[in-house]
Design a protein around this motif. Structure first.
Motif, PDB file in Angstrom:
ATOM      1  N   TRP A  43      -5.157   0.989  -4.577  1.00 44.47           N
ATOM      2  CA  TRP A  43      -5.417   0.301  -3.313  1.00 44.47           C
ATOM      3  C   TRP A  43      -6.531  -0.738  -3.447  1.00 44.47           C
ATOM      4  O   TRP A  43      -6.494  -1.782  -2.800  1.00 44.47           O
ATOM      5  CB  TRP A  43      -5.773   1.331  -2.235  1.00 44.47           C
ATOM      6  N   THR A  80      -6.114   5.788  -3.833  1.00 44.17           N
ATOM      7  CA  THR A  80      -6.122   5.224  -2.488  1.00 44.17           C
ATOM      8  C   THR A  80      -7.522   5.035  -1.922  1.00 44.17           C
ATOM      9  O   THR A  80      -7.675   4.708  -0.750  1.00 44.17           O
ATOM     10  CB  THR A  80      -5.325   6.123  -1.524  1.00 44.17           C
ATOM     11  N   ARG A  95      -1.904   8.243   8.550  1.00 44.10           N
ATOM     12  CA  ARG A  95      -1.675   9.633   8.175  1.00 44.10           C
ATOM     13  C   ARG A  95      -3.006  10.359   8.068  1.00 44.10           C
ATOM     14  O   ARG A  95      -4.052   9.748   7.881  1.00 44.10           O
ATOM     15  CB  ARG A  95      -0.962   9.737   6.821  1.00 44.10           C
ATOM     16  N   TYR A 117       1.046   2.865   8.770  1.00 46.33           N
ATOM     17  CA  TYR A 117       1.525   4.238   8.714  1.00 46.33           C
ATOM     18  C   TYR A 117       0.322   5.171   8.654  1.00 46.33           C
ATOM     19  O   TYR A 117      -0.043   5.659   7.587  1.00 46.33           O
ATOM     20  CB  TYR A 117       2.418   4.458   7.489  1.00 46.33           C
ATOM     21  N   TYR A 149       2.749   3.248  -7.365  1.00 42.10           N
ATOM     22  CA  TYR A 149       1.862   2.505  -6.471  1.00 42.10           C
ATOM     23  C   TYR A 149       0.733   1.854  -7.263  1.00 42.10           C
ATOM     24  O   TYR A 149       0.165   2.454  -8.172  1.00 42.10           O
ATOM     25  CB  TYR A 149       1.236   3.433  -5.424  1.00 42.10           C
ATOM     26  N   TYR A 191       0.818  -1.216   0.000  1.00 45.54           N
ATOM     27  CA  TYR A 191       0.000   0.000   0.000  1.00 45.54           C
ATOM     28  C   TYR A 191       0.854   1.270   0.000  1.00 45.54           C
ATOM     29  O   TYR A 191       0.389   2.321  -0.445  1.00 45.54           O
ATOM     30  CB  TYR A 191      -0.933   0.016   1.218  1.00 45.54           C
ATOM     31  N   TRP A 192       2.081   1.166   0.507  1.00 47.12           N
ATOM     32  CA  TRP A 192       2.868   2.385   0.690  1.00 47.12           C
ATOM     33  C   TRP A 192       4.224   2.367  -0.015  1.00 47.12           C
ATOM     34  O   TRP A 192       4.814   3.421  -0.235  1.00 47.12           O
ATOM     35  CB  TRP A 192       3.104   2.617   2.184  1.00 47.12           C
ATOM     36  N   ASP A 193       4.713   1.184  -0.348  1.00 48.92           N
ATOM     37  CA  ASP A 193       6.074   1.086  -0.888  1.00 48.92           C
ATOM     38  C   ASP A 193       6.063   0.869  -2.392  1.00 48.92           C
ATOM     39  O   ASP A 193       5.209   0.156  -2.929  1.00 48.92           O
ATOM     40  CB  ASP A 193       6.824  -0.078  -0.229  1.00 48.92           C
TER      41      ASP A 193
END
Length: 566
Positions: A193, A488, A370, A368, A190, A181-183
């Protein structure tokens, strides 16, 4: 799938960053017919009338009509009914809300011998500008495609110029710090999602171990499927207004206003499919599929909150005592907003070739956490109205409002335009036209009866509402983007509103300085609900329509205002 268990898990799930869309921007740009009982019972047709606390939020020029101070409070009880129908019978969900939707104070300053401007007035008010409360659920019955096929198709098209998305990019690796999801994966952008979530849940599967082409669960030749949905939305837009105004020679009434708004929106949605003869992943992973049954539920949570400000200005002209003309302009509301959300899939797959069923829950990653901040500018609003007095006892009033719904703008927190999202707004939405009519008849000096009507045209373009365009014999899907600028968002469903109508009536009573008004307000709004977007199938360009249904909102409100003029 146990939906209650899934709902409980979703409530407990921490929020993660998601991405705002054109649909979200439009949602927070709405306003309802709300205000005092007198205002609502006359359909909100007060642009040329004034003399009511509600005009602080509509035409500030209405404050100039006052010749005495006023304090009032409004309470309402709303009986809400949400009905969903997809051709297999309708299902209703009902609930009741009690709220204080308006209160305020207007003070007048008599300037005495000043014949040019005999009064200077000021006022403050609170008003619930819009309510997002809506609940509905129902079944599509038999469906001819699957959300999993839609996601597979979208995954196949993503980064096609870069070779597509390899399975490893969407896969959690046990013992590794890699987070899909983030890397980034080998420098690739990316993955969406929703693709990652559905891949993790086994709802989309590669044709072979290293293939970048994916299949959904639905086999167009052999599968059969049914689907269910449930949606719950809550929230509001509140506005706090400060207005100043006066009159010039009792002929021109003017006013200016400043509004501070806050928005709070939460939604939870559930979409369930049960598929027979599904293409489920082989129990021993080799990139292939076997025939079986699939039962999965996609659940999503969304939360938007923030505050904004706007300005208003207006005048009312009274060339003769029996006739008035009003005009008002509202600037956009400039919002600073935050957005968070989460998604998860609970799944259950079985096949004669399995030694035992496969089940589990896949969630969007929350490692993570946010907060995602953004900006939104709502459309300009222009109102004009006319009102007349007949025989000294009757008032008739008519308003027209133009709202440029296709002029909404979305930016990131630093003020940079999201061009794709703003382009979507122009593709999906058009200007809204609103007509309001109001009648009041004074039966006695103390007692009045009232009636009103308001019509708001659909803000949605034809191509967005139908979901397709035609090019000769070909049908091209009008893809509606729900994933936001960063891909996302994991909620593929959306609603497009058709027209909204209000039918209102009411009573008014005055005794010396005290007044009490009662209103009944019926609102009907219909919307088209799409479980996901229509699409042209990857590789064949075959047009695939998504499951759709009709959502009908029928709200009935009893509104009471009490106040004192002094």
């Amino acid at each position: 799938m146990n939906r209650n268990l899934l709902a409980g898990m979703l409530v407990a799930l921490p929020s993660v960053m998601m991405g705002q869309t054109a649909l979200d921007a439009f949602s927070i740009s709405q306003s309802d017919l709300r205000g005092s009982a007198r205002f609502m019972s006359m359909g909100g047709a007060f642009t040329a009338l004034g003399g009511d606390i509600s005009t602080l939020n509509q035409n500030p020029g209405g404050i100039g009509v006052y010749r005495s101070s006023d304090i009032g409070v409004t309470l309402d009880v709303t009986f809400q009914s949400g009905k969903f129908n997809a051709g297999v019978g309708s299902t209703s969900r009902n609930h009741t809300n009690v709220a204080c939707n308006n209160f305020g104070y207007i003070g007048t300053v008599n300037l005495g011998s000043n014949s040019i401007m005999p009064f200077f007035n000021w006022g403050v008010s609170y008003s619930r500008a819009a309510s997002f409360d809506r609940r509905f659920r129902g079944s599509f019955g038999k469906i001819d495609t699957s959300l999993s096929n839609f996601v597979a198709d979208n995954t196949n098209r993503t980064f096609l110029d870069n070779g597509g998305i390899p399975p490893q990019q969407m896969q959690f690796v046990q013992g590794s710090d890699y987070n899909p999801y983030w890397d980034n994966y080998n420098g690739n952008p990316y993955a969406p999602w929703l693709s990652t979530l559905m891949y993790t849940a086994g709802a989309i599967n590669p044709l072979s171990a290293n293939s970048t082409t994916y299949d959904g669960l639905y086999n167009y030749q052999n599968s059969s499927a049914v689907a269910d949905i449930e949606v719950e939305e809550k929230g509001h837009i509140d506005e706090y207004s400060i207005d100043f105004g006066g009159n010039i020679s009792n002929t021109v009434f003017w006013g200016i206003g400043f509004g501070i708004t806050d928005v709070e929106f939460r939604s939870r949605s559930y979409y369930t499919e049960n598929i027979d003869n599904a293409m489920v992943l082989a129990s021993a992973y080799d990139g292939g599929t076997v025939t079986g049954t699939a039962d999965y539920t996609l659940a999503n949570y969304k939360h938007i909150w923030g505050s904004g400000f706007n300005f208003k200005a207006g005048v009312i002209l009274k060339p003769i005592n029996e006739f008035r003309i009003g005009i008002a302009v509202h600037t956009p509301t400039y919002y600073n907003l935050s957005y968070e959300g989460s998604g998860q899939v609970g799944y259950f797959y079985d096949s004669p070739e399995y030694t035992q069923p496969v089940s589990g829950t896949a969630v969007t990653d929350d490692q993570y956490m946010r907060e995602f901040d953004w900006k939104c500018r709502t459309p300009w609003r222009l109102m004009v109205g006319a009102a007349g007095v007949i025989g000294g006892r009757a008032i008739i009033s008519a308003d027209y409002e133009y709202r440029a719904s296709n002029d909404i703008k979305v930016q990131d927190y630093d003020g940079n335009d999201y061009r794709d999202v703003n382009g979507d707004i122009k593709n999906y939405y058009k200007a809204t036209n609103i007509m309001r009519l109001g009648l009041e008849y004074r039966v006695t000096p103390q007692f009045s009866v009232r009636a009103g009507y308001s019509y708001e045209s659909s803000p949605v373009t034809t191509t967005a509402m139908t979901g397709y365009t035609t090019n000769g014999q070909a049908i091209d899907a009008n893809y509606v983007y729900t994933s936001g600028p960063d891909d996302t968002e994991t909620q593929p469903s959306y609603s497009f509103d058709k027209s909204t109508q209000y039918i209102t009536c009411g009573l008014g009573y005055r005794y010396k300085n005290v007044y009490a008004d009662l209103a009944y307000v019926h609102r009907h709004r219909s919307s088209k609900f799409n479980a996901f977007s229509n699409y042209n199938e990857f590789g064949t360009d075959h047009y695939v329509p998504a499951p759709t249904g009709k959502v009908s909102d029928d709200n009935n409100s009893l509104v009471l205002t009490v106040g004192v003029r002094f």
